[in-house]
Motif scaffolding. Structure first.
Motif, PDB file in Angstrom:
ATOM      1  N   UNK A 102       0.829  -1.205   0.000  1.00  0.00           N
ATOM      2  CA  UNK A 102       0.000   0.000   0.000  1.00  0.00           C
ATOM      3  C   UNK A 102       0.865   1.256   0.000  1.00  0.00           C
ATOM      4  N   UNK A 103       1.961   1.226   0.726  1.00  0.00           N
ATOM      5  CA  UNK A 103       2.874   2.373   0.762  1.00  0.00           C
ATOM      6  C   UNK A 103       3.533   2.556  -0.599  1.00  0.00           C
ATOM      7  N   UNK A 104       3.900   1.458  -1.250  1.00  0.00           N
ATOM      8  CA  UNK A 104       4.449   1.554  -2.600  1.00  0.00           C
ATOM      9  C   UNK A 104       3.467   2.216  -3.554  1.00  0.00           C
ATOM     10  N   UNK A 105       2.202   1.830  -3.470  1.00  0.00           N
ATOM     11  CA  UNK A 105       1.158   2.435  -4.311  1.00  0.00           C
ATOM     12  C   UNK A 105       1.070   3.937  -4.021  1.00  0.00           C
ATOM     13  N   UNK A 106       1.111   4.303  -2.747  1.00  0.00           N
ATOM     14  CA  UNK A 106       1.074   5.721  -2.365  1.00  0.00           C
ATOM     15  C   UNK A 106       2.280   6.458  -2.930  1.00  0.00           C
ATOM     16  N   UNK A 107       3.461   5.833  -2.865  1.00  0.00           N
ATOM     17  CA  UNK A 107       4.668   6.471  -3.400  1.00  0.00           C
ATOM     18  C   UNK A 107       4.546   6.713  -4.898  1.00  0.00           C
ATOM     19  N   UNK A 149       1.778   7.192  -6.537  1.00  0.00           N
ATOM     20  CA  UNK A 149       0.813   8.283  -6.682  1.00  0.00           C
ATOM     21  C   UNK A 149       1.409   9.642  -6.324  1.00  0.00           C
ATOM     22  N   UNK A 150       2.323   9.666  -5.363  1.00  0.00           N
ATOM     23  CA  UNK A 150       2.952  10.914  -4.921  1.00  0.00           C
ATOM     24  C   UNK A 150       4.147  11.326  -5.775  1.00  0.00           C
ATOM     25  N   UNK A 151       4.688  10.400  -6.557  1.00  0.00           N
ATOM     26  CA  UNK A 151       5.949  10.674  -7.245  1.00  0.00           C
ATOM     27  C   UNK A 151       7.115  10.627  -6.281  1.00  0.00           C
ATOM     28  N   UNK A 152       6.989   9.778  -5.249  1.00  0.00           N
ATOM     29  CA  UNK A 152       8.009   9.678  -4.203  1.00  0.00           C
ATOM     30  C   UNK A 152       8.884   8.450  -4.424  1.00  0.00           C
ATOM     31  N   UNK A 153      10.095   8.522  -3.946  1.00  0.00           N
ATOM     32  CA  UNK A 153      11.008   7.375  -3.947  1.00  0.00           C
ATOM     33  C   UNK A 153      10.816   6.628  -2.635  1.00  0.00           C
ATOM     34  N   UNK A 182       1.839   6.821   6.516  1.00  0.00           N
ATOM     35  CA  UNK A 182       2.655   7.285   5.386  1.00  0.00           C
ATOM     36  C   UNK A 182       1.807   8.120   4.433  1.00  0.00           C
ATOM     37  N   UNK A 183       0.586   7.677   4.163  1.00  0.00           N
ATOM     38  CA  UNK A 183      -0.282   8.433   3.259  1.00  0.00           C
ATOM     39  C   UNK A 183      -0.608   9.813   3.824  1.00  0.00           C
ATOM     40  N   UNK A 184      -0.985   9.864   5.098  1.00  0.00           N
ATOM     41  CA  UNK A 184      -1.321  11.137   5.745  1.00  0.00           C
ATOM     42  C   UNK A 184      -0.114  12.079   5.683  1.00  0.00           C
ATOM     43  N   UNK A 185       1.036  11.604   6.103  1.00  0.00           N
ATOM     44  CA  UNK A 185       2.241  12.437   6.145  1.00  0.00           C
ATOM     45  C   UNK A 185       2.722  12.798   4.741  1.00  0.00           C
TER      46      UNK A 185
END
Length: 168
Positions: free
Chosen positions: A32-37, A39-43, A151-154
């Motif tokens: 789930x955190x990978x999916x959020x990353x 979506x955010x364009x985060x590494x 992680x999503x909230x932050x």
């Protein structure tokens, strides 16, 4: 998938945010955190040891069908992750921190660091972080948020702050 275990910063590609998971234990949370990353364009940085396997069978089971789009770095220690982050400002998230994450001023390229689901980050790391140790306020009787939720909230708050006034 961009996967690396080197500690040299990737200067050509600077993501707008880094998410660091120290010794994550649950594949579904990391998925789930990978999916959020994505979506955010985060590494996403995963600090070993992991409590699960990253082979394709386990990824499919955790629903990681988009994993190939993830900007991922695997490292063997938090020190290696910090070296790889270079000059990125580092924010450590913990229920034991005193400062609210609302009071932090995030900028593009910052790193948000989270501990494992069962142990969190060590007290030594939180103390050393000083004002960069932050928490997400929680109402009783809840003790904490699920790691993927935290992680999503932050992450979205950090991106919101770092892009205010910019055109996307």
């Amino acid at each position: 998938m961009a996967e690396s275990s080197q500690s040299v910063p990737d200067l050509e590609l600077r993501p707008r945010l880094h998410i660091v998971l120290v010794e994550p234990e649950i594949a579904a949370n990391t998925g789930a955190i990978g999916r959020t990353c994505v979506a955010l364009g985060a590494r996403l940085w995963l600090v070993r040891p992991l409590g699960f396997h990253l082979d394709s069978r386990h990824r499919r089971r955790a629903g990681l069908d988009y994993w190939e789009a993830l900007d991922l770095r695997l490292v063997d220690s938090i020190e290696e992750a910090q070296a790889g982050l270079g000059t990125a400002r580092q924010w450590l998230f913990s229920t034991r921190a005193k400062r609210s994450y609302f009071d932090a001023g995030y900028r593009a390229g910052d790193a948000l660091i989270f501990g494992s689901e069962g142990r969190g980050l060590s007290a030594r790391w939180i103390e050393a972080a000083g004002e960069r140790a932050v928490k997400i306020p929680i109402e009783a009787p809840a003790r904490c948020l699920n790691l993927a939720c935290a992680v999503a909230v932050a992450g979205y708050e950090a991106v919101r702050q770092s892009t205010v006034g910019s055109v996307t």
